[in-house]
Design an enzyme around this catalytic site. Structure first.
Site, PDB file in Angstrom:
ATOM      1  N   ASP A  98      41.915  38.242  30.550  1.00 57.53           N
ATOM      2  CA  ASP A  98      41.413  39.296  31.773  1.00 57.53           C
ATOM      3  C   ASP A  98      40.160  39.779  31.892  1.00 57.53           C
ATOM      4  O   ASP A  98      40.368  41.091  30.878  1.00 57.53           O
ATOM      5  CB  ASP A  98      43.265  39.500  32.042  1.00 57.53           C
ATOM      6  CG  ASP A  98      43.087  39.995  31.011  1.00 57.53           C
ATOM      7  OD1 ASP A  98      43.250  40.764  29.788  1.00 57.53           O
ATOM      8  OD2 ASP A  98      44.933  40.547  30.737  1.00 57.53           O
ATOM      9  N   GLU A 162      46.541  42.577  36.946  1.00 53.00           N
ATOM     10  CA  GLU A 162      46.703  43.891  36.950  1.00 53.00           C
ATOM     11  C   GLU A 162      47.497  43.334  37.954  1.00 53.00           C
ATOM     12  O   GLU A 162      47.675  44.842  39.031  1.00 53.00           O
ATOM     13  CB  GLU A 162      45.718  45.249  36.924  1.00 53.00           C
ATOM     14  CG  GLU A 162      45.300  45.329  35.360  1.00 53.00           C
ATOM     15  CD  GLU A 162      46.422  46.036  34.725  1.00 53.00           C
ATOM     16  OE1 GLU A 162      47.290  46.204  35.118  1.00 53.00           O
ATOM     17  OE2 GLU A 162      46.076  46.028  33.640  1.00 53.00           O
TER      18      GLU A 162
END
Length: 417
Positions: A98, A162
């Protein structure tokens, strides 16, 4: 901590590349990867805004002879590494990173790589995850040229982890899981010492959904609550009663948790308001519980609302399911880690507790088996608490090389399964 030497006789994992040769290759890359991580740390970008990060990754992977495919949104990418002669339909082994940062200030003042962007920081270790998968790609690009890579590998550089419900869905929509047979990821863990990883079979992180409950009534005077809808009392009963009622209607082994973060209603002491809101999260360690929670909450809310004659609507925002690690994938990680870094039979893998934090790696596991490992980033002897999502979060950068060698070893397993 000195880097552990590879296991001697007795290592159970058959590897195509000798341990010392792979370690030398990773060590040669480490200065570049640490510099890359520090550059990302200085220039953090939020979810679906990671254009600079994506460009840096693309340029380095192209220079290594690979062909990245940027996702349709312009951030994140897929990189397929396919050895010549790969059989049609051979399944990919995937590694995910990520790439986004958090909307918080970097509170570190004693490092040269402190964030240069106010209100933005890599306070969750995504810069480390990204550097690990980049380094893995560079090792495997070299392994294709030398004929050592015997299986197709896909690198997944994912945006917006997120941002619920997560950029993993962007990757999947773009075909990122097509043909993937197994997928792995690491996540930094500041409680685990560098040189170790922590594993768990089954749920390792929680489902996480967000809900906003709206209550409405005609309003009125506090002297005559019986002539109107007492929304303040109604919302207070919702806040107090729903968590326990939900827990009693679901299997306690599922680890269901409803917690409120915001309650709002009213503006004067003698006025019963016309609107109230309650906002919070539902977390759960079991897929069945995650799937049942919305319908059950609607039922429970309706009963309380009826008592107080309140009109209501519930905005239930699906976040992510729990990350449920598959047993075979966990065993592969443990075997590879011990074969590479165990010394004199010492274990470098430890068990880990479940977390009620959410992780969108879970979406990938609905398409293929896999596992998320916790990568140790705490320096030996360091008593400073640097928890995730805090402005002083930092890592022992030797963890990057550990992660690269772990993933490279998984990809270079001799049996190719």
């Amino acid at each position: 901590m000195n880097r552990p030497e590879p296991a001697q006789s007795g290592a159970t994992l058959a590897l195509a590349r000798p341990a010392a040769e792979l370690r030398d290759r990773v060590r040669a890359l480490e200065p570049e990867l640490i510099a890359f991580r520090r550059d990302l740390h200085r220039h953090p970008e939020l979810g679906r805004q990671e254009f600079r990060t994506t460009g840096l990754l693309r340029d380095r992977l192209v220079a290594a002879g690979l062909e990245p495919r940027v996702l349709p949104g312009g951030t994140g990418m897929l990189v397929d590494i396919v050895p010549p002669g790969t059989a049609p339909g051979a399944e990919f082994l995937a590694f995910r990173a990520d790439i986004d940062a958090l909307p918080i200030d970097d509170a570190k003042t004693d490092v040269p790589y402190r964030s240069s962007v106010p209100g933005r920081a890599h306070a969750c270790g995504h810069d480390v995850h990204t550097s690990v998968v980049l380094g893995t790609g560079l090792v495997l690009a070299d392994a294709v040229r030398t004929g050592e890579l015997r299986r197709p590998v896909r690198l997944v550089f994912q945006p917006a982890e997120e941002v619920m419900p997560g950029g993993a869905l962007d990757v999947i929509k773009a075909g990122g899981m097509a043909g993937v047979g197994r997928i792995f990821a690491v996540h930094c863990d500041p409680k685990v010492e560098v040189g170790r990883i922590a594993l768990r079979v089954g749920a390792i992180t929680s489902a996480c959904d967000r809900l906003v409950l709206h209550l409405d009534g005609p309003g009125g005077h506090t002297a005559r609550p019986h002539l109107t809808t007492d929304l303040v009392t109604a919302v207070a009963r919702m806040a107090a009663d729903l968590p326990g009622a939900l827990a009693r209607r679901m299997d306690p082994r599922w680890g269901v948790s409803l917690a409120w973060g915001r309650i709002a209603s009213g503006s004067a002491a003698n006025v019963i308001p016309q609107h109230a809101e309650l906002e919070g999260t539902v977390r759960c360690l079991e897929l069945n519980g995650w799937r049942e929670a919305p319908d059950l909450l609607h039922e429970l809310i309706a009963k309380v609302a009826e008592t107080y004659r309140a009109k209501w609507t519930l905005d239930y925002h699906r976040g992510v399911p729990p990350v449920v690690n598959e047993a075979v994938s966990v065993a592969r990680l443990e075997e590879a880690m011990n074969a590479r870094f165990g010394r004199d039979g010492a274990q470098v893998v430890e068990g880990t507790e479940q977390s009620l934090g959410g992780e969108d790696f879970s979406w990938y596991l609905e398409h293929a088996p896999g596992a998320l490992a916790r990568l140790g980033v705490r320096a030996p002897g360091d008593a400073t608490v640097r928890d995730l999502h805090q402005g002083r979060f930092d890592v022992d950068e030797r963890a990057i090389g550990i992660g690269v060698e772990l993933f490279s070893a998984l990809a270079l397993e001799a049996d190719g399964s």
